[in-house]
Design a protein around this motif. Structure first.
Motif, PDB file in Angstrom:
ATOM      1  N   PHE A 164      90.639 -16.379  23.123  1.00 55.12           N
ATOM      2  CA  PHE A 164      91.463 -15.582  23.897  1.00 55.12           C
ATOM      3  C   PHE A 164      92.401 -16.488  24.774  1.00 55.12           C
ATOM      4  N   ASN A 165      93.496 -15.820  25.049  1.00 53.73           N
ATOM      5  CA  ASN A 165      94.462 -16.675  25.880  1.00 53.73           C
ATOM      6  C   ASN A 165      94.808 -15.368  26.932  1.00 53.73           C
ATOM      7  N   ALA A 166      94.816 -15.919  28.203  1.00 55.81           N
ATOM      8  CA  ALA A 166      95.068 -14.972  29.355  1.00 55.81           C
ATOM      9  C   ALA A 166      96.661 -15.003  29.584  1.00 55.81           C
ATOM     10  N   ASN A 167      97.306 -13.709  29.418  1.00 61.14           N
ATOM     11  CA  ASN A 167      98.675 -13.768  29.766  1.00 61.14           C
ATOM     12  C   ASN A 167      98.885 -13.627  31.122  1.00 61.14           C
ATOM     13  N   THR A 168      98.161 -12.385  31.772  1.00 58.97           N
ATOM     14  CA  THR A 168      98.193 -12.083  33.148  1.00 58.97           C
ATOM     15  C   THR A 168      96.844 -11.616  33.615  1.00 58.97           C
ATOM     16  N   CYS A 169      96.101 -12.107  34.617  1.00 58.41           N
ATOM     17  CA  CYS A 169      94.670 -11.978  34.665  1.00 58.41           C
ATOM     18  C   CYS A 169      94.495 -12.377  36.246  1.00 58.41           C
ATOM     19  N   LEU A 223      87.225 -21.553  31.813  1.00 52.98           N
ATOM     20  CA  LEU A 223      88.490 -21.917  32.408  1.00 52.98           C
ATOM     21  C   LEU A 223      89.225 -20.626  32.725  1.00 52.98           C
ATOM     22  N   GLY A 224      89.329 -20.356  34.439  1.00 55.51           N
ATOM     23  CA  GLY A 224      89.900 -19.236  34.676  1.00 55.51           C
ATOM     24  C   GLY A 224      91.049 -19.301  35.178  1.00 55.51           C
ATOM     25  N   GLY A 225      91.741 -18.090  35.269  1.00 60.33           N
ATOM     26  CA  GLY A 225      93.145 -18.127  35.695  1.00 60.33           C
ATOM     27  C   GLY A 225      94.018 -17.760  34.657  1.00 60.33           C
ATOM     28  N   THR A 226      95.318 -17.243  35.028  1.00 58.62           N
ATOM     29  CA  THR A 226      96.176 -17.088  33.935  1.00 58.62           C
ATOM     30  C   THR A 226      96.618 -18.224  33.126  1.00 58.62           C
ATOM     31  N   GLY A 227      96.937 -18.094  31.748  1.00 58.30           N
ATOM     32  CA  GLY A 227      97.619 -19.214  30.856  1.00 58.30           C
ATOM     33  C   GLY A 227      96.359 -19.998  30.352  1.00 58.30           C
ATOM     34  N   GLN A 228      95.285 -19.892  30.789  1.00 59.84           N
ATOM     35  CA  GLN A 228      94.011 -20.506  30.038  1.00 59.84           C
ATOM     36  C   GLN A 228      93.623 -19.866  28.779  1.00 59.84           C
ATOM     37  N   THR A 229      93.182 -20.837  27.753  1.00 51.73           N
ATOM     38  CA  THR A 229      92.396 -20.416  26.486  1.00 51.73           C
ATOM     39  C   THR A 229      91.102 -20.516  26.626  1.00 51.73           C
ATOM     40  N   ASN A 230      90.219 -19.753  26.333  1.00 53.21           N
ATOM     41  CA  ASN A 230      88.925 -19.520  26.460  1.00 53.21           C
ATOM     42  C   ASN A 230      88.457 -19.327  25.057  1.00 53.21           C
ATOM     43  N   ARG A 231      87.271 -20.181  24.397  1.00 53.39           N
ATOM     44  CA  ARG A 231      86.643 -19.739  22.958  1.00 53.39           C
ATOM     45  C   ARG A 231      85.313 -19.408  23.333  1.00 53.39           C
ATOM     46  N   LEU A 232      85.099 -17.843  23.133  1.00 52.74           N
ATOM     47  CA  LEU A 232      83.796 -17.403  23.255  1.00 52.74           C
ATOM     48  C   LEU A 232      82.930 -17.140  21.833  1.00 52.74           C
ATOM     49  N   SER A 272      92.993  -5.497  38.173  1.00 53.02           N
ATOM     50  CA  SER A 272      94.236  -5.952  39.074  1.00 53.02           C
ATOM     51  C   SER A 272      95.509  -4.851  38.614  1.00 53.02           C
ATOM     52  N   GLY A 273      95.129  -4.091  37.479  1.00 48.71           N
ATOM     53  CA  GLY A 273      95.898  -3.118  37.064  1.00 48.71           C
ATOM     54  C   GLY A 273      97.010  -4.071  36.018  1.00 48.71           C
ATOM     55  N   SER A 274      96.895  -5.042  35.916  1.00 43.51           N
ATOM     56  CA  SER A 274      98.165  -5.737  34.916  1.00 43.51           C
ATOM     57  C   SER A 274      97.339  -6.638  34.218  1.00 43.51           C
ATOM     58  N   LEU A 275      96.070  -6.517  33.666  1.00 46.63           N
ATOM     59  CA  LEU A 275      95.430  -7.620  32.961  1.00 46.63           C
ATOM     60  C   LEU A 275      96.050  -7.455  31.535  1.00 46.63           C
ATOM     61  N   SER A 276      96.299  -8.609  30.904  1.00 52.85           N
ATOM     62  CA  SER A 276      96.992  -8.674  29.513  1.00 52.85           C
ATOM     63  C   SER A 276      96.201 -10.276  28.862  1.00 52.85           C
TER      64      SER A 276
END
Length: 288
Positions: A164-169, A223-232, A272-276
């Motif tokens: 996964f990669n967080a666009n806005t988070c 890896l928290g925050g926007t723009g981070q990639t995490n493999r679950l 947040s209302g804008s998670l992507s």
């Protein structure tokens, strides 16, 4: 393509058009051998008796001079080096995948057919679309409700992994994997995911409600925050579930329940209302 989509609120369930997207409230060393060498000791000697003569001679006083005792000599014991024991390394997900070979099933999201998303889906709560090799899942919620999307086949014992990669988070926004879902519309199944604040959680949703099985408000593997990639990753063997984040073993849960085969996919839980987030690929390996 028409699909059934359930949106679960605190008091009511509303039918929608996507078959797999819904919402619910979030939550010795061995001793060295000793070699005993014999002790070398010199033994005292006395003078030899004098020879006899044919004629009688005056008696001579003979004095016996003792031989000085030599000191005992004990050699140092031979020391045998103690071998160093190195424990075998703990297997990592890569070790398992190398042993298991190619994935049993892998979706690189070059098309949306696997998730029933040949066309984008959107409602008042969430949206799901496949484009550019990603499945983009977005949540419009601010109360932590989950929206999910599932796909076949139903699998029972497996290792499942999604990137996964967080666009806005936001800090409290969450996303992750869904597995062993008995159907597409009830929302029942296991939910394993992380928050952008660095936490993780595993919960089970069944007919009795939602049960938290493991959680942490912060883990260095995330890896928290926007723009981070995490493999679950999640290893599921009957009712034992082992969790991995970015190839690090996080915890193991026994007696998890819901041991039947089920569908798998992803979820988003917006605060947040804008998670992507983008799901880059998802794959599973069947286990014996």
């Amino acid at each position: 393509m028409t699909k059934t989509h359930w949106k679960l609120t605190l008091g009511a369930a509303v039918l929608a058009l996507a078959a797999a997207a819904c919402n619910l409230p979030g939550q010795t060393a061995a001793p060295a051998p000793t070699e005993n060498a014999p002790v070398a000791t010199a033994v005292a000697e006395t003078l030899a008796a004098q020879p006899s003569a044919a004629v009688i001679l005056p008696t001579l006083a003979l004095t016996a001079t003792p031989v000085e005792m030599l000191p005992s000599a004990t050699p140092e014991p031979t020391q045998t080096p103690i071998p160093t024991l190195t424990p075998p390394p703990t297997p990592t997900p890569q070790d398992w995948k190398a042993a298991l070979g190619a994935p049993t099933g892998k979706d690189t999201l070059d098309g949306g057919g696997g998730f029933g998303l040949k066309s984008p889906y959107e409602d008042d709560y969430s949206s799901f679309r496949v484009s550019g090799g990603f499945l983009t899942a977005a949540s419009k919620m601010t109360n932590g409700w989950r929206s999910w999307r599932l796909r076949p086949p139903a699998i029972k014992n497996f290792y499942l992994e999604g990137s996964f990669n967080a666009n806005t988070c936001g800090v409290s926004d969450g996303y992750g994997l869904v597995f062993r879902a008995p159907n597409y519309d009830s929302g029942h199944g296991f939910y394993f995911g992380i928050t952008c604040g660095g936490g993780y959680s595993l919960s089970r949703w069944d007919s009795t409600g939602t049960t938290s099985l493991a959680s942490s408000s912060g883990d260095p593997a995330v890896l928290g925050g926007t723009g981070q990639t995490n493999r679950l990753g999640v290893k599921v063997e009957n009712d034992r579930i082992t969790l991995y984040i970015n190839d690090k073993l996080i915890t193991e849960v026994n007696g998890a329940g819901l041991s039947d085969a089920g569908y798998y996919g992803l979820y988003v839980a917006g605060s947040s209302g804008s998670l992507s987030v983008n799901l880059d690929e998802i794959a599973y390996w069947n286990l014996p």
